[in-house]
Motif scaffolding. Sequence first.
Motif: not given
Length: 129
Positions: A75-84, A62-73
């Motif tokens: 690359a921003r990747d909505e697809g990977e965030a959704r998968r997580l 969950f936390i990593l998905a939100n980091m992916r959504l924000e590009g925090e640390g």
Amino acid sequence: MKRVLVTMLAALLLAQPAMAQHGDEGDSALRRGLAYRSNGDAALAAHWLSVAATRGVPEAMFILANMRLEGEGVARDEGEARRLLEEAAQMDYAEAWQQLALMEKDPVKAAQLMRRAAHALTHRGEGKR
């Protein structure tokens, strides 16, 4: 006397935190990731959260998905965030269901996902998780 000991042992086992079911490595990686994130090292936090996610820790997913959504640390990747988020939701992690609902454009589907989140929270409160 045996009954008291068995009862106490059963209560002790049931009182274990939910994270303990993921193993020490996943829990340790999660704690490490959270520590790095709170100290401002998002890239290292993402690494350790990824390790925890790989070990099946839904909170890390969950936390990593939100980091992916924000590009925090990372690359921003909505697809990977959704998968997580979907993977964490399949483990009945309520926050993941809620985040998926907030990302959903179809209001009917969003409402269904929110109901799933509420259901997951009910089970967490009952200790069934």
